[in-house]
Design an enzyme around this catalytic site. Structure first.
Site, PDB file in Angstrom:
ATOM      1  NE  ARG A  50      -4.353  -1.632   0.385  1.00  0.00           N
ATOM      2  CZ  ARG A  50      -4.405  -2.626  -0.500  1.00  0.00           C
ATOM      3  NH1 ARG A  50      -3.411  -3.008  -1.145  1.00  0.00           N
ATOM      4  NH2 ARG A  50      -5.488  -3.232  -0.151  1.00  0.00           N
ATOM      5  CG  HIS A  53      -3.378  -1.181  -6.613  1.00  0.00           C
ATOM      6  ND1 HIS A  53      -4.097  -0.395  -5.534  1.00  0.00           N
ATOM      7  CD2 HIS A  53      -3.805  -2.270  -6.275  1.00  0.00           C
ATOM      8  CE1 HIS A  53      -4.188  -1.282  -4.515  1.00  0.00           C
ATOM      9  NE2 HIS A  53      -3.741  -2.453  -4.866  1.00  0.00           N
ATOM     10  CD  GLU A  64      -2.951   2.861  -5.211  1.00  0.00           C
ATOM     11  OE1 GLU A  64      -3.968   2.276  -5.559  1.00  0.00           O
ATOM     12  OE2 GLU A  64      -2.299   2.531  -4.759  1.00  0.00           O
TER      13      GLU A  64
HETATM   14  C1  8YV Z   1      -6.267  -5.443  -5.535  1.00  0.00           C
HETATM   15  C2  8YV Z   1      -5.180  -5.453  -3.306  1.00  0.00           C
HETATM   16  O1  8YV Z   1      -5.897  -4.602  -6.892  1.00  0.00           O
HETATM   17  O2  8YV Z   1      -5.646  -7.639  -2.806  1.00  0.00           O
HETATM   18  C3  8YV Z   1      -5.533  -6.546  -2.308  1.00  0.00           C
HETATM   19  O3  8YV Z   1      -5.375  -5.886  -1.393  1.00  0.00           O
HETATM   20  O4  8YV Z   1      -5.177  -4.140  -3.431  1.00  0.00           O
HETATM   21  C4  8YV Z   1      -5.424  -5.733  -4.925  1.00  0.00           C
HETATM   22  O5  8YV Z   1      -5.490  -7.123  -5.024  1.00  0.00           O
HETATM   23  C5  8YV Z   1      -7.680  -4.937  -5.559  1.00  0.00           C
HETATM   24  O6  8YV Z   1      -8.452  -5.361  -4.357  1.00  0.00           O
HETATM   25  C6  8YV Z   1      -8.771  -5.215  -6.664  1.00  0.00           C
HETATM   26  O7  8YV Z   1      -9.365  -4.027  -6.703  1.00  0.00           O
END
Ligand code: 8YV
Length: 313
Positions: free
Chosen positions: A232, A279, A261
């Protein structure tokens, strides 16, 4: 029997939403011209919400939905979901661990190799015709170097495992030593960075890791150091990172995640020593479908009164 209603807070890929629509009556909040009106219309009966890692679910949203029972997150990171509020309200939360681990580790490696070997610059050199005029600038070796992994959870371990194939010495930082891990432990990223050529940030996001990779850690990585972040944006002190990238404090960075983001700091886009991704570490068709399937399975289990496959809270 009527399909249960499901409010999606942000888009999944179309085949995934089609798959969910077979079992649920979908409502797409991001498409609603009047979001407030949609929430008011759903409030008297809506029991389930689907969200994603970067969208989360805050207390205000939960409080708009008094009948809410479950929030299913398409993503492993639940730092953007107010878990304490969900717990207080008795709202269950699920996520999608494991299914995305290997893809995220692949992306960490793709970014590591792309930054060290300057793959985007080489691509531009080959395309532009500059190749006929001169050789491209030298790059940096990856194999045999010292890799530091910040956060040795599932993803950190998958990143570390790949390093074996590159003959690298691996160390890690985390709150506690992992007795089953064959790598040197450091209590914090700064002491890890001091013995690393490359640092890959895999620690979970959230209040507990905010700014964990701080200015001191970035300085300890040094002018030849490379930083990769697939967790993150909050885990790294972004202002300190930008300063170091601009001033030669570190050599380069490969980044899939950012503060703010998708409106990332424009200073990143002016830099030549970064490789940026939107991301997208879990963004393969295979993994995203597996994530959406796990969202579906958690919701179906909830509506059937069965144990949730991957509960967080
Ligand atoms: C995804 C993520 O990009 O798993 C996570 O925590 O940030 C990512 O796998 C996201 O949740 C999909 O929009």
């Amino acid at each position: 029997m009527d399909k249960p209603e499901l409010l999606l807070l942000g888009p999944y890929n179309d085949p995934e939403m089609d798959m969910l629509a077979e079992r649920f009556a979908l409502h797409r909040l991001w498409e609603a011209a009047d979001k407030d009106a949609l929430l008011s219309r759903l409030a008297p009966c809506l029991r389930a919400v689907g969200t994603k890692g970067e969208v989360g679910a805050d207390a205000a949203l939960m409080d708009r939905l008094p009948k809410l029972e479950i929030i299913a997150c398409y993503g492993v990171g639940v730092d953007a979901i107010d878990l304490a509020h969900a717990r207080g309200r008795g709202v269950r939360v699920t996520n999608t661990p494991d299914v995305l681990t290997e893809d995220v580790a692949d992306m960490a490696w793709a970014l590591l190799l792309a930054t060290a070997r300057r793959i985007p610059a080489g691509d531009a050199h080959a395309r532009s015709g500059a190749w006929a005029e001169r050789a491209m600038a030298m790059t940096t070796r990856v194999w045999g170097k010292r890799l530091g992994v910040v956060g040795l959870g599932n993803i950190g371990r998958a990143v570390a495992k790949r390093a074996e194939g590159f003959g690298m010495r691996v160390a890690y930082s985390g709150r506690s030593r992992r007795e089953d891990a064959p790598y040197d432990w450091h209590p914090d990223p700064a002491s890890l960075a001091a013995v690393s050529d490359m640092l890959v940030v895999c620690a979970a996001g959230g209040a507990g890791t905010k700014g964990l990779v701080n200015a001191e850690a970035i300085a300890a990585l040094g002018p030849a150091g490379i930083l990769v972040n697939v967790s993150r944006g909050t885990v790294v002190d972004e202002a300190a990172l930008l300063d170091a990238l601009e001033n030669g404090g570190i050599a380069a960075a490969g980044l899939d995640v950012f503060l703010n983001e998708p409106q990332i700091d424009a200073r990143f886009t002016a830099l030549e020593n970064v490789v940026l991704q939107p991301h997208n570490s879990s963004g393969t068709r295979e993994t995203r479908m597996a994530m959406a399937s796990l969202v579906r399975d958690n919701l179906l289990a909830h509506f059937a009164g069965e144990a949730l496959p991957t509960p967080v809270a």
